[in-house]
Design a protein around this motif. Structure first.
Motif, PDB file in Angstrom:
ATOM      1  N   THR A 152      -7.163   4.316   3.990  1.00  0.00           N
ATOM      2  CA  THR A 152      -6.384   3.074   3.919  1.00  0.00           C
ATOM      3  C   THR A 152      -4.930   3.357   3.571  1.00  0.00           C
ATOM      4  O   THR A 152      -4.006   2.844   4.201  1.00  0.00           O
ATOM      5  N   GLU A 153      -4.733   4.217   2.582  1.00  0.00           N
ATOM      6  CA  GLU A 153      -3.362   4.541   2.189  1.00  0.00           C
ATOM      7  C   GLU A 153      -2.649   5.306   3.294  1.00  0.00           C
ATOM      8  O   GLU A 153      -1.474   5.058   3.577  1.00  0.00           O
ATOM      9  N   ILE A 205       1.983   1.786  -3.394  1.00  0.00           N
ATOM     10  CA  ILE A 205       0.916   2.318  -4.247  1.00  0.00           C
ATOM     11  C   ILE A 205       0.852   3.844  -4.130  1.00  0.00           C
ATOM     12  O   ILE A 205       0.741   4.564  -5.135  1.00  0.00           O
ATOM     13  N   VAL A 206       0.978   4.344  -2.888  1.00  0.00           N
ATOM     14  CA  VAL A 206       0.928   5.791  -2.674  1.00  0.00           C
ATOM     15  C   VAL A 206       2.091   6.467  -3.391  1.00  0.00           C
ATOM     16  O   VAL A 206       1.922   7.491  -4.067  1.00  0.00           O
ATOM     17  N   ARG A 264       1.758   6.402  -7.237  1.00  0.00           N
ATOM     18  CA  ARG A 264       0.758   7.303  -7.795  1.00  0.00           C
ATOM     19  C   ARG A 264       1.339   8.686  -8.043  1.00  0.00           C
ATOM     20  O   ARG A 264       0.919   9.401  -8.946  1.00  0.00           O
ATOM     21  N   ALA A 298      -4.278  11.073   0.188  1.00  0.00           N
ATOM     22  CA  ALA A 298      -4.394   9.621   0.299  1.00  0.00           C
ATOM     23  C   ALA A 298      -5.744   9.263   0.906  1.00  0.00           C
ATOM     24  O   ALA A 298      -6.344  10.057   1.622  1.00  0.00           O
ATOM     25  N   THR A 299      -6.229   8.072   0.598  1.00  0.00           N
ATOM     26  CA  THR A 299      -7.431   7.564   1.256  1.00  0.00           C
ATOM     27  C   THR A 299      -7.043   7.140   2.673  1.00  0.00           C
ATOM     28  O   THR A 299      -5.866   6.974   2.972  1.00  0.00           O
ATOM     29  N   GLN A 302      -3.885  -3.015  -6.132  1.00  0.00           N
ATOM     30  CA  GLN A 302      -4.784  -2.663  -5.040  1.00  0.00           C
ATOM     31  C   GLN A 302      -5.629  -3.852  -4.618  1.00  0.00           C
ATOM     32  O   GLN A 302      -5.853  -4.087  -3.435  1.00  0.00           O
ATOM     33  N   THR A 324       0.835  -1.206   0.000  1.00  0.00           N
ATOM     34  CA  THR A 324       0.000   0.000   0.000  1.00  0.00           C
ATOM     35  C   THR A 324       0.868   1.255   0.000  1.00  0.00           C
ATOM     36  O   THR A 324       0.562   2.238  -0.683  1.00  0.00           O
ATOM     37  N   PHE A 325       1.949   1.206   0.765  1.00  0.00           N
ATOM     38  CA  PHE A 325       2.881   2.336   0.771  1.00  0.00           C
ATOM     39  C   PHE A 325       3.439   2.557  -0.640  1.00  0.00           C
ATOM     40  O   PHE A 325       3.484   3.683  -1.135  1.00  0.00           O
ATOM     41  N   ALA A 344      -1.393   2.986   5.804  1.00  0.00           N
ATOM     42  CA  ALA A 344      -0.160   2.305   5.403  1.00  0.00           C
ATOM     43  C   ALA A 344       1.033   3.228   5.564  1.00  0.00           C
ATOM     44  O   ALA A 344       2.098   2.808   6.029  1.00  0.00           O
TER      45      ALA A 344
END
Lengths: 168, 455
Positions: free
Chosen positions: B266-267, A33-34, A37, B263-264, A47, A30-31, B270
């Motif tokens: 959830t993000e 993914i951030v 992006r 970020a959402t 995801q 998830t990290f 994280a």
């Protein structure tokens, strides 16, 4: 008998402790993914993989959590009850609640899961995880039911044995 | 009628003490099977269970739960709370009541992370009660502030309670609007709830500290200052920076990234978890065995939470199968006083349920039943969520049944009398009720900030 129960429980402890490492992977993915992006990169399957890892953790960890006595109880009275009374409550609960519920879930989900395998179900979203991810995740339902059922039997027999041992 | 019988039965059976998740699912299943045999229940309802379960497994909002738990356990294992408390009490220790204020601030900063009432109160109790008693604090005052600030974490974002409430209220809100024929429904998110909780949460902290200051002035003997020879070490400034800055930055980063839309939840969770790992590593608190404890602890807590959700989901399925939703709607809409009457009754029922059930159970069992009805009456979902959260926190503090008091009793030394604990917590219960009243009169205290942030 006690040896057999310990062996059965060991299976659940092993599974729970293994899937636990997925939580670390969930944090890292998830990290990532951030960060990705920010670079205008993103994949839906990535995801989805986090969501599915999460499902695997709490489903396959359920029996392990039961073995570790960490499913929350309303312990206003339970806490002060005698050892025998607590064993009675646990034996009854395992027999009347855990075993019927896991049997029901296993039986109810078999058609549901085999349908997913038959139609080679894919992700709802375009760009999601490819076959066989979805049927695999759905298969966690009967698998979890079996593991929880095993742990329920362990819980039942252990407490019955304790009740018989302490009968004076 | 059968639905209400089942509701009362499940609560009675839960009191026996078998794990809640299985009690919920098992009782519901037995009622469904019995009803099917008697021909008063349509077994087709049960057939939708696998799909509902798959829905829970695929719920992306709730992925935030294990990630926030991961962050909380990491911070706890890295002894961040201890350090914070040590440094803050050095900073404020010479003032009367300074230690109590330090406890409040630590509760605000860190209780947020795990969201399990028992765990936070026990941690805060073990950390700060011995020190406060050694300083000569009145046991009533010490236990009162520990219970209150230990439960504060449910309101202050990022609490997992707000994540769960946000998800449940989100679907209740959709359901309410669809029921009114609105087919392009507005949504409410976890982020809305986080932002809506900020002002009420900070208000509570301010009122707690205000009360402590008044008490220090009225009854100075109840909160003696630190002894003179404990003069602050020369490097106090840098110690405060080192202890306070990292967790503060972490929380600001998590909340900031949600508020700014970077970020959402959830993000952000994280990012918070990764930050907590980094923090622990920098402090030399991260090794293989500690990491193992963290991932296993996270797994057990999320399994515990989600199994309750699954049990509650089967329960509400059967509840609906027995026509329970209609019964509750008729009951609530038929009350005198309209919306106000309905909210009062629901709040009172939740307050009483809070004596036996924890936050998670109430969120998953009660909110889906009453939420759509209340929201259809035109209430703001964020306001309702915050009211529920503060109401339950109050319930956990209220003698003689409050959860927090039981847990604190468990770790308090025997010379602290239970009666003193009750006496100490009452002012805080009054503060809670006052806050609820303020929010009821001025709902804008909750709804204003989300409106500004999200336009």
């Amino acid at each position: 008998m006690e040896r057999l129960l310990t062996q059965l429980e060991r299976v659940n402890l092993f599974i729970g402790r293994s899937v636990a490492w997925l939580t670390l992977l969930m944090v890292l993915v998830t990290f990532a993914i951030v960060v990705l992006r920010r670079l205008d990169l993103g994949w839906i399957w990535l995801q989805e993989s986090v969501t599915f890892m999460h499902a695997a953790v709490f489903m396959l960890g359920a029996a392990y959590t039961l073995a570790k006595e960490e499913h929350v109880r309303v312990d206003v009275f339970y806490r002060g009850a005698s050892l025998r009374r607590r064993a009675l409550i646990d034996a009854m609960g395992a027999l009347l609640f855990i075993l019927p519920v896991t049997t029901f879930l296993c039986w109810q989900s078999l058609d549901y899961v085999s349908a997913a395998w038959e139609i080679r179900e894919g992700s709802r979203d375009a760009g999601g995880l490819a076959y066989p991810a979805v049927p695999l995740v759905k298969s966690l339902i009967p698998l979890t039911a079996v593991l929880l059922g095993i742990q329920g039997i362990v819980m039942f027999l252990r407490n019955v044995m304790l009740l018989m041992r302490t009968r004076s | 009628m059968m639905a209400l019988v089942m509701f009362l039965a499940v609560i009675a059976i839960m009191l026996a003490g078998f794990p809640v998740a299985f009690t919920l699912a098992g009782t519901a299943l037995l009622f469904a099977l019995g009803g099917t045999a008697a021909g008063v229940f349509d077994p087709a309802f049960l057939g939708t269970m696998p799909n509902r379960l798959f829905g829970i497994m695929g719920n992306e909002t709730l992925v935030a739960v294990p990630l926030f738990v991961f962050m909380g356990i990491t911070l706890e294992r890295a002894r961040i709370a201890e350090d914070l408390l040590d440094t803050l009490s050095l900073l404020f220790g010479k003032q009367r009541g300074g230690l109590a204020i330090a406890v409040t601030l630590v509760g605000m900063l860190l209780a947020a992370s795990t969201g399990i009432v028992g765990a936070t109160v026990v941690t805060m109790g073990l950390l700060s009660l011995p020190t406060m008693l050694k300083r000569g604090y009145d046991p009533a005052v010490a236990t009162g502030i520990i219970s209150a600030s230990g439960t504060l974490g449910q309101i202050i974002p990022p609490s997992i309670i707000l994540v769960l409430l946000g998800d449940v209220l989100g679907s209740a809100y959709q359901q309410a609007q669809l029921g009114q024929g609105i087919f392009n429904p507005k949504t409410v998110s976890v982020g809305d709830l986080f932002i809506g909780a900020l002002i009420p949460g900070l208000l509570l902290v301010a009122l707690y500290i205000g009360w402590l200051l008044i008490l220090a002035w009225l009854r100075p003997a109840s909160m003696p200052p630190g002894r003179l020879e404990d003069s602050p070490p020369a490097d106090l400034g840098s110690r405060v920076l080192r202890a306070l800055l990292p967790p503060l930055l972490l929380i600001v980063a998590v909340l900031g990234s949600i508020i700014t839309g970077f970020a959402t939840p959830t993000e952000a969770a994280a990012v918070g978890a990764a930050g907590a790992l980094t923090l622990a590593a920098i402090r030399g608190q991260l090794n293989r065995s500690r990491l193992t404890e963290i991932v296993r602890g996270t797994t057990r807590i999320s399994s515990m939470v989600f199994l309750i959700l699954i049990g509650a989901s089967l329960f509400s399925l059967v509840f609906r199968g027995y026509g329970g939703d209609d019964v509750v709607r008729d009951l609530l809409t038929g009350l005198p006083g309209g919306v106000i009457g309905a909210v009062l009754v629901v709040m009172l029922v939740m307050f009483l349920l809070g004596f036996v059930l924890d936050f998670i159970e109430i969120t998953f069992v009660v909110v889906p039943i009453v939420g759509p009805v209340l929201l259809a009456m035109g209430l703001d979902p964020v306001w309702l969520g915050i009211m529920i959260a503060i109401n339950l926190q109050t319930s956990f503090l209220t003698p003689p049944f409050g959860f927090a008091l039981f847990y604190l009793r468990g770790v308090a030394p025997p010379e602290v009398s239970t009666l003193a604990m009750y006496r100490g917590v009452i002012p805080f219960v009054i503060i809670q009720l006052l806050t609820l009243l303020l929010l009821a009169v001025w709902p804008a205290m909750v709804t204003w900030l989300p409106g500004v942030v999200y336009g």
